[in-house]
Design a protein around this motif. Structure first.
Motif, PDB file in Angstrom:
ATOM      1  N   LEU A 174      -0.514 -10.627   8.861  1.00 26.69           N
ATOM      2  CA  LEU A 174      -1.109 -10.227   7.665  1.00 26.69           C
ATOM      3  C   LEU A 174      -1.861  -9.117   7.662  1.00 26.69           C
ATOM      4  N   ASP A 175      -1.272  -8.641   6.932  1.00 24.05           N
ATOM      5  CA  ASP A 175      -2.440  -7.679   6.767  1.00 24.05           C
ATOM      6  C   ASP A 175      -3.842  -8.284   5.613  1.00 24.05           C
ATOM      7  N   ASN A 176      -5.007  -8.447   6.514  1.00 27.25           N
ATOM      8  CA  ASN A 176      -6.323  -8.958   5.449  1.00 27.25           C
ATOM      9  C   ASN A 176      -6.924  -8.071   4.899  1.00 27.25           C
ATOM     10  N   ALA A 177      -6.120  -7.147   4.351  1.00 29.00           N
ATOM     11  CA  ALA A 177      -6.270  -6.673   2.938  1.00 29.00           C
ATOM     12  C   ALA A 177      -6.779  -7.940   2.274  1.00 29.00           C
ATOM     13  N   ALA A 178      -4.919  -8.254   2.283  1.00 28.07           N
ATOM     14  CA  ALA A 178      -4.788  -9.349   1.603  1.00 28.07           C
ATOM     15  C   ALA A 178      -5.463 -10.469   0.738  1.00 28.07           C
ATOM     16  N   LEU A 179      -6.387 -10.778   1.928  1.00 27.87           N
ATOM     17  CA  LEU A 179      -7.347 -11.930   1.738  1.00 27.87           C
ATOM     18  C   LEU A 179      -8.575 -11.788   0.515  1.00 27.87           C
ATOM     19  N   ALA A 180      -8.609 -10.007   0.209  1.00 29.64           N
ATOM     20  CA  ALA A 180      -9.998  -9.884  -0.760  1.00 29.64           C
ATOM     21  C   ALA A 180      -9.429  -9.772  -2.158  1.00 29.64           C
ATOM     22  N   VAL A 218      -9.093 -13.419  12.891  1.00 37.03           N
ATOM     23  CA  VAL A 218      -9.287 -11.921  12.382  1.00 37.03           C
ATOM     24  C   VAL A 218      -8.997 -11.851  13.564  1.00 37.03           C
ATOM     25  N   LEU A 219      -8.466 -10.661  13.752  1.00 38.82           N
ATOM     26  CA  LEU A 219      -8.162  -9.117  15.069  1.00 38.82           C
ATOM     27  C   LEU A 219      -8.611  -7.939  14.456  1.00 38.82           C
ATOM     28  N   ARG A 220      -9.567  -6.794  15.612  1.00 42.27           N
ATOM     29  CA  ARG A 220      -9.805  -5.691  14.375  1.00 42.27           C
ATOM     30  C   ARG A 220      -8.993  -4.334  15.112  1.00 42.27           C
ATOM     31  N   PRO A 231       0.718  -0.957   0.439  1.00 42.83           N
ATOM     32  CA  PRO A 231      -0.073   0.072  -0.273  1.00 42.83           C
ATOM     33  C   PRO A 231       1.459   1.794   0.021  1.00 42.83           C
ATOM     34  N   ARG A 232       0.392   1.839  -0.292  1.00 43.21           N
ATOM     35  CA  ARG A 232       1.116   3.707  -0.122  1.00 43.21           C
ATOM     36  C   ARG A 232       0.555   4.239   0.379  1.00 43.21           C
ATOM     37  N   GLU A 233      -0.446   4.467   0.854  1.00 43.91           N
ATOM     38  CA  GLU A 233      -0.813   4.542   2.214  1.00 43.91           C
ATOM     39  C   GLU A 233       0.835   5.430   3.623  1.00 43.91           C
ATOM     40  N   ALA A 234       0.687   6.074   3.818  1.00 41.34           N
ATOM     41  CA  ALA A 234       2.035   5.880   5.422  1.00 41.34           C
ATOM     42  C   ALA A 234       0.999   5.210   6.307  1.00 41.34           C
ATOM     43  N   ALA A 235      -0.311   4.388   6.628  1.00 42.72           N
ATOM     44  CA  ALA A 235      -0.570   4.581   7.135  1.00 42.72           C
ATOM     45  C   ALA A 235      -2.154   4.665   7.365  1.00 42.72           C
ATOM     46  N   ARG A 236      -2.678   3.092   7.377  1.00 47.42           N
ATOM     47  CA  ARG A 236      -4.472   2.765   7.182  1.00 47.42           C
ATOM     48  C   ARG A 236      -4.632   1.779   8.064  1.00 47.42           C
ATOM     49  N   PRO A 237      -5.861   2.090   8.863  1.00 44.20           N
ATOM     50  CA  PRO A 237      -6.882   1.289   9.763  1.00 44.20           C
ATOM     51  C   PRO A 237      -7.000  -0.325   8.899  1.00 44.20           C
ATOM     52  N   THR A 238      -5.688  -1.311   9.298  1.00 48.76           N
ATOM     53  CA  THR A 238      -6.844  -2.803   8.275  1.00 48.76           C
ATOM     54  C   THR A 238      -7.662  -4.004   9.974  1.00 48.76           C
ATOM     55  N   GLU A 239      -7.619  -4.613   9.561  1.00 51.19           N
ATOM     56  CA  GLU A 239      -7.890  -6.115  10.315  1.00 51.19           C
ATOM     57  C   GLU A 239      -6.303  -6.185  10.440  1.00 51.19           C
ATOM     58  N   ILE A 263      13.137 -18.514  20.173  1.00 52.33           N
ATOM     59  CA  ILE A 263      12.178 -18.359  18.826  1.00 52.33           C
ATOM     60  C   ILE A 263      13.080 -18.022  18.034  1.00 52.33           C
ATOM     61  N   LEU A 264      13.196 -18.215  16.985  1.00 51.38           N
ATOM     62  CA  LEU A 264      13.100 -17.897  16.041  1.00 51.38           C
ATOM     63  C   LEU A 264      12.431 -17.050  15.006  1.00 51.38           C
ATOM     64  N   PHE A 265      13.089 -15.740  14.836  1.00 54.80           N
ATOM     65  CA  PHE A 265      11.605 -14.779  14.078  1.00 54.80           C
ATOM     66  C   PHE A 265      11.647 -14.103  13.029  1.00 54.80           C
ATOM     67  N   PHE A 266      11.209 -13.928  12.079  1.00 62.59           N
ATOM     68  CA  PHE A 266      11.782 -13.723  10.612  1.00 62.59           C
ATOM     69  C   PHE A 266      10.568 -12.559   9.928  1.00 62.59           C
ATOM     70  N   LYS A 267      10.787 -11.341   8.976  1.00 65.00           N
ATOM     71  CA  LYS A 267      10.389 -10.426   8.281  1.00 65.00           C
ATOM     72  C   LYS A 267      10.138 -10.875   6.839  1.00 65.00           C
ATOM     73  N   CYS A 268       8.169 -10.766   6.843  1.00 62.26           N
ATOM     74  CA  CYS A 268       8.504 -11.313   5.197  1.00 62.26           C
ATOM     75  C   CYS A 268       7.948 -10.413   4.316  1.00 62.26           C
ATOM     76  N   GLU A 269       7.515 -10.789   3.407  1.00 62.35           N
ATOM     77  CA  GLU A 269       7.483  -9.142   2.033  1.00 62.35           C
ATOM     78  C   GLU A 269       5.450  -9.091   2.341  1.00 62.35           C
ATOM     79  N   TYR A 270       5.147  -7.728   1.929  1.00 61.52           N
ATOM     80  CA  TYR A 270       3.435  -7.876   2.157  1.00 61.52           C
ATOM     81  C   TYR A 270       2.648  -8.966   1.671  1.00 61.52           C
ATOM     82  N   PRO A 271       1.602  -9.069   2.444  1.00 59.96           N
ATOM     83  CA  PRO A 271       1.254  -8.365   2.970  1.00 59.96           C
ATOM     84  C   PRO A 271       1.512  -9.694   4.061  1.00 59.96           C
ATOM     85  N   ILE A 272       2.304 -10.240   4.268  1.00 58.01           N
ATOM     86  CA  ILE A 272       3.017 -10.652   5.734  1.00 58.01           C
ATOM     87  C   ILE A 272       3.677  -9.331   6.180  1.00 58.01           C
ATOM     88  N   ALA A 273       3.742  -9.348   7.879  1.00 61.79           N
ATOM     89  CA  ALA A 273       4.776  -9.122   8.444  1.00 61.79           C
ATOM     90  C   ALA A 273       5.418  -9.912   8.293  1.00 61.79           C
TER      91      ALA A 273
END
Length: 368
Positions: free
Chosen positions: A233-239, A267-269, A129-137, A203-213
């Motif tokens: 992950l960002d729920n917007a991708a599931l569209a 899903v968390l709001r 997403p291009r927006e600096a920040a936006r609401p999501t689930e 715990i092995l932590f890892f960063k991923c590509e959008y839409p997975i944080a």
């Protein structure tokens, strides 16, 4: 001999659309008067109508049969065209490649050159997403496995299944602390596995590509009975139906490979997606985990969109399940909502929305 090009697409063109695409290329036409159910077209070139190349398809293709390098470029490929330059018609190869690229672009697909293994186009399947920040689930995906049953090749299985079904879940960086020490493209798959094995109590932590944080994977520690692997992950991708299907296939495949006795998608709001990851907003929902300090404590008290149950759990929860059931050997995928939705919407799908989905004594006593 022939020069073979494969075009994988989420959906095929209509027969008329394919003919129009051929004829939109200068000098190209289709030989003869093929019927609309033809599975092969001969393409000719120039005033002399000399043979140029052949188009076979579209053929239905299952996600499991799509090459990994193609999955990395296109979401939800279900149709395959083959563009072939038969015999020794080498001068026709550039025309075939140019058309195959047009076909890939027209179908939203990707071209695989079978001779060179090169894929066109390359790039991220999901635009950030291009927006600096936006609401999501926020969507959370969790897998729970008895530590004594954790496969030694768990990280390698994770990487293989991510490449096959959900490339965005591949780690870009990984480590047991910040800043993450490992980089998958630099260090390779074995480094990811080695770090997991060499830090069993971490715990092995890892960063991923959008839409997975991000994601995490508990080490093979023996002082706790249950290990967890998770993704956020960002729920917007599931569209996107193709991406949603990829997540479902990955969920089932990794639940099986990790020997998970329980897994969930929920899903968390009230979250906000920024330029790189997510943050909580006021009133953000927290997860309730079925484990506490590495010990199983019971199911969460509210319904979840997708749940996975091992044989022992099936016996416990089967009388209370009201959604779609999908058997996978002796494990069960339970789908209450095909596209994940929040816990209040899920409660509305239950026979009695005022009552919990399971008896209180089966639920964890630990809240968020």
């Amino acid at each position: 001999m022939s020069y073979d090009l494969s075009v994988y697409a989420p959906a095929p063109l209509s027969f008329e659309g394919l003919l129009a695409l051929v004829r939109s290329a200068a000098g190209l036409d289709v030989d003869g008067s093929p019927s609309s159910d033809a599975q092969s077209l001969t393409v000719v070139r120039g005033a002399r109508r000399a043979y140029c190349f052949t188009i076979d398809g579209p053929f239905r293709v299952e996600p499991e049969d799509v090459p990994e390098e193609v999955t990395a470029s296109v979401i939800g490929a279900k149709a395959l065209y083959q563009v072939l330059v038969e015999g020794s018609e080498e001068p026709s190869i550039p025309h075939a490649v140019k058309f195959a690229r047009k076909l890939a672009k027209a179908t939203g697909g990707a071209l695989l050159d079978e001779q060179t293994d090169e894929v066109w186009p390359k790039g991220n399947r999901v635009a950030r997403p291009r927006e600096a920040a936006r609401p999501t689930e926020l969507v959370t995906v969790n897998f729970y496995t008895l530590t004594a049953e954790l496969p030694e090749d768990l990280p390698r299985n994770y990487l293989a299944l991510a490449r096959k079904y959900l490339p965005e879940a591949l780690p870009t960086r990984f480590g047991t602390y910040e800043p993450h020490q490992g980089k998958l493209d630099r260090d390779g798959d074995q480094a990811f596995t080695d770090m997991w094995l060499e830090n069993p109590n971490s715990i092995l932590f890892f960063k991923c590509e959008y839409p997975i944080a991000r994601g995490s994977m508990n080490g093979p520690q023996r002082n706790r009975s249950v290990g967890r692997t998770s993704l956020h992950l960002d729920n917007a991708a599931l569209a996107d139906p193709g991406w949603l299907d990829g997540l479902r296939r990955f969920f089932v495949a990794f639940a099986l490979e990790s020997k998970s006795f329980f897994a969930s998608v929920e899903v968390l709001r009230n979250y906000e997606w920024g330029s790189r990851s997510y943050e909580q907003r006021p009133g953000a929902e927290d997860e309730i985990w079925p484990i506490h300090i590495g010990e199983w404590k019971g199911f969460v008290p509210y319904p979840q969109s997708w749940t996975w149950f091992g044989p022992e759990q099936i016996k416990i929860v089967s009388p209370y399940l009201t959604g779609r059931r999908e058997q996978h050997g002796d494990h069960l995928l339970h789908v209450l909502a095909e596209k994940p939705i929040d816990r209040d919407q899920l409660a509305g799908l239950l026979p009695d929305p005022t009552r919990p989905w399971i008896p209180q004594e089966l639920a964890t006593p630990y809240g968020p």
